[in-house]
Design a protein around this motif. Structure first.
Motif, PDB file in Angstrom:
ATOM      1  N   MET A   1       0.848  -1.182   0.000  1.00 19.73           N
ATOM      2  CA  MET A   1       0.000   0.000   0.000  1.00 19.73           C
ATOM      3  C   MET A   1       0.887   1.236   0.000  1.00 19.73           C
ATOM      4  SD  MET A   1      -2.800   1.312   2.771  1.00 19.73           S
ATOM      5  CE  MET A   1      -4.229   0.487   2.122  1.00 19.73           C
ATOM      6  N   ALA A   2       0.497   2.230  -0.775  1.00 13.43           N
ATOM      7  CA  ALA A   2       1.237   3.484  -0.840  1.00 13.43           C
ATOM      8  C   ALA A   2       0.434   4.589  -0.167  1.00 13.43           C
ATOM      9  CB  ALA A   2       1.494   3.868  -2.295  1.00 13.43           C
ATOM     10  N   THR A   3       1.151   5.525   0.466  1.00 13.30           N
ATOM     11  CA  THR A   3       0.519   6.695   1.066  1.00 13.30           C
ATOM     12  C   THR A   3       1.140   7.934   0.446  1.00 13.30           C
ATOM     13  OG1 THR A   3       0.134   5.544   3.148  1.00 13.30           O
ATOM     14  CG2 THR A   3       0.093   7.945   3.218  1.00 13.30           C
ATOM     15  N   VAL A   4       0.283   8.867   0.042  1.00  9.06           N
ATOM     16  CA  VAL A   4       0.704  10.144  -0.534  1.00  9.06           C
ATOM     17  C   VAL A   4       0.108  11.244   0.323  1.00  9.06           C
ATOM     18  CG1 VAL A   4       0.470  11.660  -2.549  1.00  9.06           C
ATOM     19  CG2 VAL A   4       0.795   9.204  -2.871  1.00  9.06           C
ATOM     20  N   ARG A   5       0.892  12.302   0.582  1.00 10.15           N
ATOM     21  CA  ARG A   5       0.364  13.471   1.289  1.00 10.15           C
ATOM     22  C   ARG A   5       0.268  14.621   0.305  1.00 10.15           C
ATOM     23  NH1 ARG A   5       0.415  15.246   6.656  1.00 10.15           N
ATOM     24  NH2 ARG A   5       2.068  13.804   7.249  1.00 10.15           N
ATOM     25  N   TYR A   6      -0.892  15.244   0.250  1.00 14.09           N
ATOM     26  CA  TYR A   6      -1.091  16.462  -0.528  1.00 14.09           C
ATOM     27  C   TYR A   6      -1.490  17.563   0.444  1.00 14.09           C
ATOM     28  CZ  TYR A   6      -1.103  15.043  -5.497  1.00 14.09           C
ATOM     29  OH  TYR A   6      -0.765  14.649  -6.756  1.00 14.09           O
ATOM     30  N   PHE A   7      -0.992  18.757   0.194  1.00 16.20           N
ATOM     31  CA  PHE A   7      -1.400  19.917   0.963  1.00 16.20           C
ATOM     32  C   PHE A   7      -2.647  20.485   0.302  1.00 16.20           C
ATOM     33  CE2 PHE A   7       3.025  19.294   1.887  1.00 16.20           C
ATOM     34  CZ  PHE A   7       3.006  19.350   3.267  1.00 16.20           C
ATOM     35  N   ALA A   8      -3.612  20.865   1.121  1.00 13.68           N
ATOM     36  CA  ALA A   8      -4.905  21.329   0.615  1.00 13.68           C
ATOM     37  C   ALA A   8      -5.221  22.710   1.168  1.00 13.68           C
ATOM     38  CB  ALA A   8      -5.999  20.343   1.003  1.00 13.68           C
ATOM     39  N   GLY A   9      -5.632  23.610   0.299  1.00 20.09           N
ATOM     40  CA  GLY A   9      -6.080  24.927   0.734  1.00 20.09           C
ATOM     41  C   GLY A   9      -7.394  24.845   1.498  1.00 20.09           C
ATOM     42  N   ASN A  33      -8.475  20.365   9.200  1.00 22.44           N
ATOM     43  CA  ASN A  33      -7.041  20.413   8.894  1.00 22.44           C
ATOM     44  C   ASN A  33      -6.403  19.127   8.416  1.00 22.44           C
ATOM     45  OD1 ASN A  33      -6.497  23.178   9.517  1.00 22.44           O
ATOM     46  ND2 ASN A  33      -7.011  22.640  11.614  1.00 22.44           N
ATOM     47  N   MET A  34      -7.113  18.010   8.460  1.00 23.04           N
ATOM     48  CA  MET A  34      -6.477  16.752   8.058  1.00 23.04           C
ATOM     49  C   MET A  34      -7.557  15.731   7.729  1.00 23.04           C
ATOM     50  SD  MET A  34      -3.573  15.154   7.721  1.00 23.04           S
ATOM     51  CE  MET A  34      -3.112  13.450   7.455  1.00 23.04           C
ATOM     52  N   ALA A  35      -7.346  14.992   6.641  1.00 23.01           N
ATOM     53  CA  ALA A  35      -8.256  13.908   6.276  1.00 23.01           C
ATOM     54  C   ALA A  35      -7.445  12.771   5.677  1.00 23.01           C
ATOM     55  CB  ALA A  35      -9.310  14.388   5.287  1.00 23.01           C
ATOM     56  N   ILE A  36      -7.947  11.562   5.870  1.00 28.26           N
ATOM     57  CA  ILE A  36      -7.322  10.365   5.306  1.00 28.26           C
ATOM     58  C   ILE A  36      -8.362   9.691   4.418  1.00 28.26           C
ATOM     59  CG2 ILE A  36      -6.271   8.131   5.796  1.00 28.26           C
ATOM     60  CD1 ILE A  36      -5.402   9.301   8.526  1.00 28.26           C
ATOM     61  N   LEU A  37      -7.975   9.465   3.158  1.00 25.66           N
ATOM     62  CA  LEU A  37      -8.871   8.833   2.192  1.00 25.66           C
ATOM     63  C   LEU A  37      -8.193   7.602   1.608  1.00 25.66           C
ATOM     64  CD1 LEU A  37      -8.901  12.254   1.344  1.00 25.66           C
ATOM     65  CD2 LEU A  37     -11.098  11.343   0.710  1.00 25.66           C
ATOM     66  N   THR A  43      -3.488   5.285  -0.112  1.00 22.29           N
ATOM     67  CA  THR A  43      -4.014   6.115   0.969  1.00 22.29           C
ATOM     68  C   THR A  43      -3.554   7.541   0.699  1.00 22.29           C
ATOM     69  OG1 THR A  43      -3.938   4.309   2.557  1.00 22.29           O
ATOM     70  CG2 THR A  43      -4.001   6.535   3.459  1.00 22.29           C
ATOM     71  N   LEU A  44      -4.484   8.483   0.771  1.00 22.64           N
ATOM     72  CA  LEU A  44      -4.191   9.892   0.525  1.00 22.64           C
ATOM     73  C   LEU A  44      -4.421  10.673   1.801  1.00 22.64           C
ATOM     74  CD1 LEU A  44      -3.561  12.266  -1.393  1.00 22.64           C
ATOM     75  CD2 LEU A  44      -6.002  12.283  -1.990  1.00 22.64           C
ATOM     76  N   TRP A  45      -3.400  11.375   2.247  1.00 19.87           N
ATOM     77  CA  TRP A  45      -3.503  12.254   3.405  1.00 19.87           C
ATOM     78  C   TRP A  45      -3.630  13.679   2.877  1.00 19.87           C
ATOM     79  CZ3 TRP A  45       1.173  10.582   6.954  1.00 19.87           C
ATOM     80  CH2 TRP A  45       0.982   9.260   7.363  1.00 19.87           C
ATOM     81  N   LEU A  46      -4.670  14.373   3.268  1.00 23.12           N
ATOM     82  CA  LEU A  46      -4.857  15.772   2.899  1.00 23.12           C
ATOM     83  C   LEU A  46      -4.571  16.637   4.115  1.00 23.12           C
ATOM     84  CD1 LEU A  46      -8.196  15.371   0.916  1.00 23.12           C
ATOM     85  CD2 LEU A  46      -5.906  15.730  -0.042  1.00 23.12           C
ATOM     86  N   ALA A  47      -3.595  17.515   3.994  1.00 22.01           N
ATOM     87  CA  ALA A  47      -3.171  18.355   5.110  1.00 22.01           C
ATOM     88  C   ALA A  47      -3.532  19.808   4.846  1.00 22.01           C
ATOM     89  CB  ALA A  47      -1.659  18.227   5.324  1.00 22.01           C
ATOM     90  N   GLY A  48      -4.286  20.418   5.754  1.00 23.29           N
ATOM     91  CA  GLY A  48      -4.667  21.821   5.649  1.00 23.29           C
ATOM     92  C   GLY A  48      -3.605  22.741   6.231  1.00 23.29           C
ATOM     93  N   HIS A  49      -3.925  24.040   6.240  1.00 22.28           N
ATOM     94  CA  HIS A  49      -2.958  25.059   6.678  1.00 22.28           C
ATOM     95  C   HIS A  49      -2.502  24.897   8.125  1.00 22.28           C
ATOM     96  CE1 HIS A  49      -3.403  27.233   2.974  1.00 22.28           C
ATOM     97  NE2 HIS A  49      -4.711  27.302   3.124  1.00 22.28           N
ATOM     98  N   ALA A  61      10.650  28.162   4.404  1.00 25.92           N
ATOM     99  CA  ALA A  61       9.731  27.730   3.335  1.00 25.92           C
ATOM    100  C   ALA A  61       8.475  27.128   3.955  1.00 25.92           C
ATOM    101  CB  ALA A  61      10.413  26.714   2.431  1.00 25.92           C
ATOM    102  N   ILE A  62       7.336  27.443   3.349  1.00 24.56           N
ATOM    103  CA  ILE A  62       6.060  26.943   3.851  1.00 24.56           C
ATOM    104  C   ILE A  62       5.495  25.938   2.857  1.00 24.56           C
ATOM    105  CG2 ILE A  62       3.698  27.580   4.469  1.00 24.56           C
ATOM    106  CD1 ILE A  62       4.832  30.319   5.319  1.00 24.56           C
ATOM    107  N   PRO A  63       5.204  24.710   3.305  1.00 23.55           N
ATOM    108  CA  PRO A  63       4.605  23.729   2.403  1.00 23.55           C
ATOM    109  C   PRO A  63       3.291  24.270   1.842  1.00 23.55           C
ATOM    110  CG  PRO A  63       5.340  22.665   4.405  1.00 23.55           C
ATOM    111  CD  PRO A  63       5.444  24.148   4.632  1.00 23.55           C
ATOM    112  N   GLU A  64       3.065  24.048   0.543  1.00 19.43           N
ATOM    113  CA  GLU A  64       1.854  24.537  -0.102  1.00 19.43           C
ATOM    114  C   GLU A  64       1.393  23.581  -1.183  1.00 19.43           C
ATOM    115  OE1 GLU A  64       2.691  28.299  -1.910  1.00 19.43           O
ATOM    116  OE2 GLU A  64       4.488  27.553  -2.884  1.00 19.43           O
TER     117      GLU A  64
END
Length: 123
Positions: A1-9, A33-37, A43-49, A61-64
């Protein structure tokens, strides 16, 4: 299984996008601020501000969201899939291209993160 993190506005808008348009299932959400799908073995991790992963780096530097890194979703009948997404207002970064391995196109989530939609060439 792979997990990817994306930053989400906007984590809520991103959850809706991935579950409504791309077949992901929401496993868990931690407020705005955070969701796992999940989708298959991905598996996709969505990270908010305000997520811990969004804290500034030592150099300031700020992740975006956005950029060119992406994960690939394999689909069947890519033209019909793209038409359905376009009818729902999904944005694309390019038009469909075809090569020896198959067809692909890049769609974007609400934060500007790229998802490659790919249909393998018939063998």
């Amino acid at each position: 299984m792979a997990t990817v993190r994306y930053f989400a506005g906007d984590v809520d808008a991103s959850v809706l996008f991935y579950t409504r348009h791309l077949g992901f299932a929401l496993r868990q959400q931690f407020g705005p601020n955070m969701a796992i799908l999940d989708r298959g073995d991905l598996t996709l991790w969505l990270a908010g501000h305000q997520a811990s992963a969004s804290r500034p780096m030592p150099d300031g530097a700020i992740p975006e969201p956005g950029g060119w890194n992406r994960f690939v979703l394999e689909v069947t009948d890519l033209p019909s899939f793209v038409t359905a997404l376009q009818d729902e207002g999904v944005s694309f970064r390019n038009t469909m291209i075809e090569g020896p391995g198959g067809r692909q196109i890049l769609c974007m989530d609400p934060s500007g993160n790229v998802i490659e939609l790919f249909e393998a060439a018939a063998s």
